[in-house]
Design an enzyme around this catalytic site. Structure first.
Site, PDB file in Angstrom:
ATOM      1  N   ARG A   1      34.893   2.855  34.366  1.00 30.36           N
ATOM      2  CA  ARG A   1      35.267   1.652  33.610  1.00 30.36           C
ATOM      3  C   ARG A   1      36.173   1.994  32.432  1.00 30.36           C
ATOM      4  NH1 ARG A   1      29.075   0.421  32.712  1.00 30.36           N
ATOM      5  NH2 ARG A   1      29.144   1.526  34.717  1.00 30.36           N
TER       6      ARG A   1
ATOM      7  N   LYS B   1      25.700  14.933  36.635  1.00 28.68           N
ATOM      8  CA  LYS B   1      25.004  14.454  37.824  1.00 28.68           C
ATOM      9  C   LYS B   1      24.133  15.562  38.404  1.00 28.68           C
ATOM     10  CE  LYS B   1      28.786  11.429  39.390  1.00 28.68           C
ATOM     11  NZ  LYS B   1      28.092  10.139  39.404  1.00 28.68           N
TER      12      LYS B   1
END
EC number: 3.4.11.23
Length: 431
Positions: free
Chosen positions: A282, A208
């Protein structure tokens, strides 16, 4: 001389010198919140935020008009992460006082653990803290907890949690908590609650940018929120057997970390190619949802700070709701409305399940192409790990869990939003 400020409610407008739209005025008696004839709870919360911002650390809610919802609204705005303000109010009716104290316990725990640093809350610590909190609010003897950690995850087949966390020096963990108030060890499991507990998310090798990493201690907000929701439901009298599964890991970079192109083979046989290591939530939730499905519950709810797409769509004021079960979705939205919390539906359809192609595995962990609906395809990915994904399963993408800066209603940091909705939904569904 007392430094405590009395705060009153009034349906009358403020005097002109305070401004035509003033919600707050002051006199020798203290502060007055001008709520209008509609008893504007938003104004009450904004006033609480203003008084905290002014450094007023001792407040007594005085005079007429203070009921459960108005005291709660003020408390929400008045509470900040850096100091403990002292707030007093006249005793409410017994049932209202019990409810208020339960809300405070549940949301304080939720907000505090999200606001803690990643150094304080490693994956195993998150699992332990969640179990300790549920035990503290549940009747004696109704809670059993097991924490599966490190390579024991592989022994039990929880490949996703292990893979995501293997780049960190802090071992990953799965909390398997069983709340069983029935007294029958063979009682059916009514609901399973699954939470994403990424205690820090660097993005892994799909790293990020710095400005997007500053709030990533809060990437365990789904796990905290769903734990707080269970805690509040227990205090409200939940009488069905519930299992809480928290999928806890730290997404870091090292020579052992998950790499692009790696393939995870899950317990149900599904293979997943890693095309973005920053789509890790996920991957851990998949394990939790498989565990949940194996319990054969009537209801599965998962909560996760899963996608930036949900936050881009809804901002900080709503969580996103995605489900194939329209009736259950309606009931969840009704619960949120009754609890005065933000929850909004985003689309989830069968064609979203086809938007995760891989050349080397059954699925990719991200969708490809321009303008793909990120929140919907993330939920679609999860559906591959729920046995009966069309019925009894809802996914909450928790966009409103954490604020990087303060607003007119909220201090910077965690909000606790969603705890009340989850508690009501559990109670209502258990009837």
């Amino acid at each position: 001389m007392s430094t405590q400020m009395s705060v009153f409610l009034s349906q009358e407008a403020a005097q002109p010198q305070w401004g035509a739209r003033a919600i707050l005025s002051f006199s020798e008696a203290g502060a007055t919140i001008h709520i209008g004839e509609g008893h504007d709870l938003g104004a009450v919360q904004r006033a609480g935020r203003t008084l905290d911002g002014q450094g007023i650390a001792l407040v007594a809610l005085s005079g007429k008009g203070w009921d459960l919802e108005s005291v709660w609204a003020f408390y929400q705005g008045y509470r900040g992460p850096k100091k403990k303000n002292a707030l007093e109010w006249d005793a409410l009716a017994e049932a209202d006082q019990v409810e208020l104290e339960a809300r405070i316990r549940a949301t304080d725990w939720t907000r505090d653990i999200i606001n803690k640093t990643a150094e304080e809350v490693a994956p195993r610590q998150l699992a332990t803290m969640a179990a300790e909190y549920i035990k503290s609010v549940a009747p004696a003897g109704t809670v059993k907890a097991k924490i599966v950690k490190d390579k024991d995850l592989l022994t039990e087949g929880w490949e996703g949690i292990y893979a995501v966390g293997r780049g960190s020096e802090r071992t990953s963990a799965m909390l398997q908590l069983d709340f069983n108030p029935t007294g029958d060890e063979n009682a059916p499991v009514f609901a399973c609650l699954v939470g994403k507990g990424i205690t820090f998310d660097s993005g892994g090798y799909s790293i990020k940018p710095g400005q997007f990493m500053t709030a990533m201690k809060a990437d365990m907000g789904g796990a905290a929120t769903i734990t707080g929701g269970l805690g509040l439901a227990i205090e409200r009298g939940l009488n069905k057997r519930i299992k809480l599964i928290l999928c806890c890991a730290e997404n870091m970079i090292s020579g052992r970390a998950l790499k692009l192109g790696d393939i995870i083979t899950y317990k149900n046989g599904k293979t997943v190619e890693i095309m973005n290591t920053d789509a890790e939530g996920r991957l851990v939730l998949a394990d939790g949802l498989m565990f949940a499905s194996a319990q054969n519950p009537e209801l599965i709810i998962d909560c996760a700070t899963l996608t930036g797409a949900a936050k881009n769509a809804l901002g900080n004021d709503y969580h996103a709701l995605l489900s194939f079960d329209d009736e259950l979705s309606h009931q969840a939205l009704t619960a949120a409305n009754q609890e005065k919390e933000g929850l909004w539906p985003l689309p989830l359809a069968d064609f979203h399940r086809g938007m995760l192609p891989s050349n080397f595995a059954d699925l990719s962990n991200i969708s490809s192409g321009d303008y793909t609906p990120g929140a919907s395809t993330a939920a679609a990915f999860l559906s591959y790990f729920v046995d009966d994904y069309k019925k009894g399963w809802i996914h909450m993408d928790c966009a409103g869990t954490y604020r990087k800066s303060s607003s007119d209603k909220w201090a910077a940091g965690a909000t606790g939003m969603g705890v009340r909705t989850l508690a009501r939904l559990l109670i209502d569904q258990a009837k």
